[in-house]
Design a protein around this motif. Structure first.
Motif, short mmCIF file in Angstrom:
data_model
loop_
_atom_site.label_atom_id
_atom_site.label_comp_id
_atom_site.label_asym_id
_atom_site.label_seq_id
_atom_site.Cartn_x
_atom_site.Cartn_y
_atom_site.Cartn_z
N ARG A 18 -9.39 1.29 -15.03
CA ARG A 18 -9.92 -0.32 -15.01
C ARG A 18 -11.45 0.10 -14.86
O ARG A 18 -11.81 0.33 -13.56
CB ARG A 18 -9.20 -1.10 -14.22
CG ARG A 18 -10.02 -2.58 -14.23
CD ARG A 18 -9.38 -3.42 -13.43
NE ARG A 18 -7.94 -3.96 -14.08
CZ ARG A 18 -6.73 -3.54 -13.41
NH1 ARG A 18 -6.66 -2.97 -12.33
NH2 ARG A 18 -5.66 -3.95 -14.09
N ASP A 31 -11.44 1.95 -11.46
CA ASP A 31 -10.23 2.19 -10.62
C ASP A 31 -9.32 3.29 -11.45
O ASP A 31 -9.41 3.06 -12.56
CB ASP A 31 -9.57 1.02 -10.35
CG ASP A 31 -10.61 -0.07 -9.68
OD1 ASP A 31 -11.27 0.20 -8.89
OD2 ASP A 31 -9.91 -1.38 -9.97
N ASP A 36 1.35 3.33 -11.18
CA ASP A 36 1.24 1.75 -10.81
C ASP A 36 -0.29 1.34 -11.05
O ASP A 36 -0.91 1.77 -9.91
CB ASP A 36 2.01 1.61 -9.40
CG ASP A 36 2.00 0.00 -9.18
OD1 ASP A 36 1.42 -0.84 -9.85
OD2 ASP A 36 2.71 -0.43 -8.14
N ASP A 38 -1.51 -1.17 -9.92
CA ASP A 38 -1.94 -1.95 -8.72
C ASP A 38 -2.26 -1.10 -7.46
O ASP A 38 -2.67 -1.82 -6.59
CB ASP A 38 -0.76 -3.12 -8.54
CG ASP A 38 -0.95 -4.07 -9.53
OD1 ASP A 38 -1.95 -4.39 -10.15
OD2 ASP A 38 0.40 -4.68 -9.79
N VAL A 39 -1.93 0.00 -7.50
CA VAL A 39 -2.16 0.96 -6.54
C VAL A 39 -3.22 2.15 -6.91
O VAL A 39 -2.78 3.11 -7.72
CB VAL A 39 -0.94 1.69 -6.10
CG1 VAL A 39 -1.31 2.41 -4.98
CG2 VAL A 39 0.18 0.70 -5.43
N THR A 66 -9.08 -8.63 -11.77
CA THR A 66 -8.51 -8.15 -10.52
C THR A 66 -7.30 -7.40 -10.86
O THR A 66 -6.23 -7.93 -11.69
CB THR A 66 -8.39 -9.43 -9.63
OG1 THR A 66 -9.75 -9.90 -9.50
CG2 THR A 66 -7.83 -9.20 -8.28
N ALA A 67 -7.07 -6.40 -9.81
CA ALA A 67 -5.68 -5.72 -10.07
C ALA A 67 -4.47 -6.74 -9.65
O ALA A 67 -4.69 -7.58 -8.77
CB ALA A 67 -5.43 -4.66 -9.20
N GLY A 68 -3.62 -6.98 -10.46
CA GLY A 68 -2.64 -7.95 -10.42
C GLY A 68 -2.78 -9.28 -10.90
O GLY A 68 -1.89 -10.24 -11.01
N GLU A 70 -4.52 -11.64 -9.70
CA GLU A 70 -4.57 -12.79 -8.65
C GLU A 70 -5.58 -12.53 -7.84
O GLU A 70 -6.20 -11.48 -7.32
CB GLU A 70 -3.32 -13.04 -7.82
CG GLU A 70 -2.42 -13.52 -8.76
CD GLU A 70 -1.10 -13.73 -7.90
OE1 GLU A 70 -1.13 -13.94 -6.60
OE2 GLU A 70 0.08 -13.61 -8.58
N THR A 71 -6.64 -13.46 -7.11
CA THR A 71 -7.41 -13.32 -5.97
C THR A 71 -7.04 -14.02 -4.71
O THR A 71 -6.85 -15.41 -4.97
CB THR A 71 -9.05 -13.71 -6.53
OG1 THR A 71 -8.82 -15.03 -6.86
CG2 THR A 71 -9.32 -12.75 -7.43
N THR A 75 -7.18 -9.73 -1.61
CA THR A 75 -7.63 -8.91 -2.67
C THR A 75 -8.84 -8.48 -2.62
O THR A 75 -9.80 -9.52 -2.83
CB THR A 75 -7.28 -9.76 -4.06
OG1 THR A 75 -5.93 -10.10 -4.03
CG2 THR A 75 -7.61 -9.07 -5.22
N ARG A 77 -11.96 -5.33 -2.50
CA ARG A 77 -12.17 -3.72 -2.98
C ARG A 77 -13.22 -3.19 -2.04
O ARG A 77 -14.05 -4.13 -1.60
CB ARG A 77 -12.63 -3.34 -4.39
CG ARG A 77 -11.85 -4.31 -5.41
CD ARG A 77 -12.19 -4.13 -6.75
NE ARG A 77 -12.35 -2.79 -7.27
CZ ARG A 77 -13.62 -2.18 -7.39
NH1 ARG A 77 -14.66 -2.72 -7.19
NH2 ARG A 77 -13.46 -0.93 -7.59
#
Length: 87
Positions: A18, A31, A36, A38-39, A66-68, A70-71, A75, A77
């Motif tokens: 990403r 990223d 997964d 999200d990790v 944003t991963a997933g 949601e903020t 959340t 980085r």
């Protein structure tokens, strides 16, 4: 088992990238995740090196965001800390 993986098993063959930011100095912050999305780890490479990295890892490109999706307070980085705390 019938040779298929359960749905909740991590698939280490899937790789994800990403792109987060293209910097003025020619580097790209992104990223990278295995199994997964999200990790992930945060990495920085030049554009040509990123293209080679993506080809070598056979990545799936993920949309920016944003991963997933949601903020919240959990959340964030490492780059967020850099941008707000170390200017």
């Amino acid at each position: 088992m019938n040779g298929q993986r359960p749905a909740d098993t991590l698939d280490a063959d899937r790789r994800y990238v990403r792109v987060r930011r293209e910097r003025e100095d020619g580097f790209i912050e992104f990223d990278f995740a295995i199994g997964d999305p999200d990790v992930f780890v945060e990495l920085v490479l030049r554009r040509d090196a990123l293209a080679d990295f993506c080809a070598a890892n056979k990545v799936e490109l993920l949309p920016a965001g944003t991963a997933g999706g949601e903020t919240d307070d959990w959340t964030w980085r490492l780059a967020d800390a850099r941008d707000t705390r170390f200017r």
